[in-house]
Design a protein around this motif. Sequence first.
Motif, short mmCIF file in Angstrom:
data_model
loop_
_atom_site.label_atom_id
_atom_site.label_comp_id
_atom_site.label_asym_id
_atom_site.label_seq_id
_atom_site.Cartn_x
_atom_site.Cartn_y
_atom_site.Cartn_z
N ARG A 131 -59.02 76.03 -35.70
CA ARG A 131 -58.64 74.62 -35.75
C ARG A 131 -57.16 74.43 -35.49
NH1 ARG A 131 -62.13 72.87 -41.15
NH2 ARG A 131 -64.18 72.76 -40.10
N GLU A 132 -56.34 75.34 -36.03
CA GLU A 132 -54.90 75.24 -35.79
C GLU A 132 -54.58 75.44 -34.31
OE1 GLU A 132 -53.11 78.06 -38.36
OE2 GLU A 132 -53.51 76.92 -40.21
N ARG A 133 -55.27 76.38 -33.65
CA ARG A 133 -55.05 76.57 -32.20
C ARG A 133 -55.45 75.33 -31.42
NH1 ARG A 133 -57.58 81.56 -33.16
NH2 ARG A 133 -59.45 80.82 -32.08
N SER A 134 -56.57 74.72 -31.85
CA SER A 134 -57.03 73.51 -31.16
C SER A 134 -56.03 72.37 -31.31
CB SER A 134 -58.39 73.09 -31.72
OG SER A 134 -59.36 74.08 -31.49
N ARG A 135 -55.49 72.21 -32.52
CA ARG A 135 -54.50 71.15 -32.73
C ARG A 135 -53.24 71.39 -31.91
NH1 ARG A 135 -56.52 71.18 -38.24
NH2 ARG A 135 -54.99 72.79 -38.81
N ALA A 136 -52.84 72.65 -31.81
CA ALA A 136 -51.65 72.97 -31.02
C ALA A 136 -51.86 72.68 -29.54
CB ALA A 136 -51.28 74.44 -31.23
N ILE A 137 -53.05 73.02 -29.05
CA ILE A 137 -53.34 72.77 -27.64
C ILE A 137 -53.42 71.28 -27.36
CG2 ILE A 137 -55.08 73.06 -25.84
CD1 ILE A 137 -55.73 75.77 -27.04
N LYS A 138 -54.04 70.53 -28.28
CA LYS A 138 -54.13 69.09 -28.10
C LYS A 138 -52.74 68.46 -28.10
CE LYS A 138 -58.71 68.16 -30.02
NZ LYS A 138 -59.47 67.48 -31.12
#
Length: 399
Positions: free
Chosen positions: A102-109
């Motif tokens: 989830r943290e990776r997804s937030r960073a990419i977004k």
Amino acid sequence: MEAEERPSKLQKTEHEVTTADVATIMAAPGPSSAGETGIDDTKPDAKTENCTQSAIDTTALSVQTEKPLSKNQLKKLEKQRKWDAGREKRKEYRKEKLQAKRERSRAIKAQLHANGETLTPGVHIEGILPDKNKLRQEARARAVNVPLTFIIDCDFDELMSDKEHKSLSSQITRCYSDNAKARYRASLVIASFHGQLKERFDTTLSKHYENWKGVRLIQEDFATAAEAAQARMQEIRRPNMEGMFAEKSGSDTVKEEAEVVYLTSDSPDTLTELKPYSTYIIGGIVDKNRHKGICYQRAMEKGMKTAKLPIGDYMQMASRFVLTTNHVMEIMLKWLELGDWGKSFSMVMPKRKGGRLRSEAGTPASTEDGKDEDEIDEEEVDDVDDDAKAVDGPSDDAK
């Protein structure tokens, strides 16, 4: 010595001598003097000595008859202990893994938003794989509940070991998951859901079946379940006659042609098609070929029709024709979608069985028959559980 001075005669009583009693008798001091009881304590009573010796012999015999656990049993117990002890650790690992994702997804977004870019619909956040959640939602949106019932007969509790119960519970979970994700869904019934199988679902698998939708788990046997399923389907007012059932939607005799069939590789008859309003029973047993023909025998005792999948007509196999419970069900679900047994077998058949389509093999198919000794691939129970939890099951039949 006068009669009134003589000691009264002791009554015989039933008494079970234990090891503690023996120790007490041996350690107890004798009377202080012979004159107090009128008995010479220098010589033990013969009956008391025999009773004491008998109790000692019985205790020693009982200790000798208790068989110690074998090395294999001790290894299994130790393996189970380690598995139970690591449950919380595995749960925490999965939680940390999900949090990191989830943290990776937030960073990419955030990065995409800073660059003024947008995500392509249906594409995974990391741009590598399709979004599984979106694919599931689309699959559920176009799924259809057809008038058909699959029953898994689980009345083989006493014939399986702990490992085989574990495999069967995984197969049942896969059956639910496959049916829930199928393009054309059938009603699913788990019959004879009791004993060790239910105990495993209630303890190790944390009763996750209570969240399943569109599935019935009953304690009654397969015959009772089949009778109830037939009556239930006959009451459907607006059946979804789609897929392979579409061509029979206007038939006036479709309900009269409905049948109840117990699927077993020992049957002399071959299943050519699935019929609407019918019930197909699958034997829920993992037995390593120990109980040959047991499903066929059970069906015959109930006077029930039997059939086997047409594997030999379409496939050349390097092993036995019998498949696991979830593979049998998945093949029939594929047939409802494709209407082609050959394609269904080739898509579902495990590679370890060495199956090839007859058109590709170029040689006649084998006619080998018998019980399958393959179990479902050994995977972590938690993974199978997560697979079921990730799917919203089908709703009850439309009426």
